[in-house]
Design a protein around this motif. Structure first.
Motif, PDB file in Angstrom:
ATOM      1  N   ALA A  29      15.392 -29.407  -1.603  1.00  0.00           N
ATOM      2  CA  ALA A  29      16.607 -30.027  -2.130  1.00  0.00           C
ATOM      3  C   ALA A  29      17.481 -28.963  -2.779  1.00  0.00           C
ATOM      4  N   PHE A  47      20.673 -28.580  -5.695  1.00  0.00           N
ATOM      5  CA  PHE A  47      21.343 -29.265  -6.790  1.00  0.00           C
ATOM      6  C   PHE A  47      22.440 -28.384  -7.374  1.00  0.00           C
ATOM      7  N   SER A  57      14.845 -35.128  -5.721  1.00  0.00           N
ATOM      8  CA  SER A  57      15.957 -35.989  -6.115  1.00  0.00           C
ATOM      9  C   SER A  57      16.398 -35.589  -7.522  1.00  0.00           C
ATOM     10  N   GLN A  61      23.206 -33.796  -6.392  1.00  0.00           N
ATOM     11  CA  GLN A  61      22.388 -33.330  -5.279  1.00  0.00           C
ATOM     12  C   GLN A  61      23.297 -33.039  -4.086  1.00  0.00           C
TER      13      GLN A  61
END
Length: 76
Positions: A10, A12, A40, A72
């Motif tokens: 992920a 961010f 997340s 995100q």
């Protein structure tokens, strides 16, 4: 040609406010593709991984900041 395998779970974008000069900085961090890495915003905020990230203000080099927001981003 080989397909590149993503090693990022992920991505961010964080907005931080320096405790010293109040300058707002935007910083992008990438979570590695590991089993316990956050995937997340909720997991990121609850994780010890976020606390281990270092910060230095670009204006005054102060290492302390307040997290204002987290977004995100899409991992391509």
């Amino acid at each position: 040609m080989f397909d590149e395998v993503s090693t990022i779970r992920a991505r961010f974008t964080m907005r931080l406010r320096c405790h010293n000069c109040k300058h707002i900085t935007t910083r992008t961090i990438e979570s590695p593709d590991l089993e316990d890495a956050p995937c997340s915003v909720e997991e990121l905020l609850e994780s010890a991984w976020l606390q281990r990230q270092s910060f230095a203000c670009g204006e005054c080099e102060n290492p302390i900041a307040t997290l204002i927001s987290v977004k995100q981003e899409e991992v391509v």
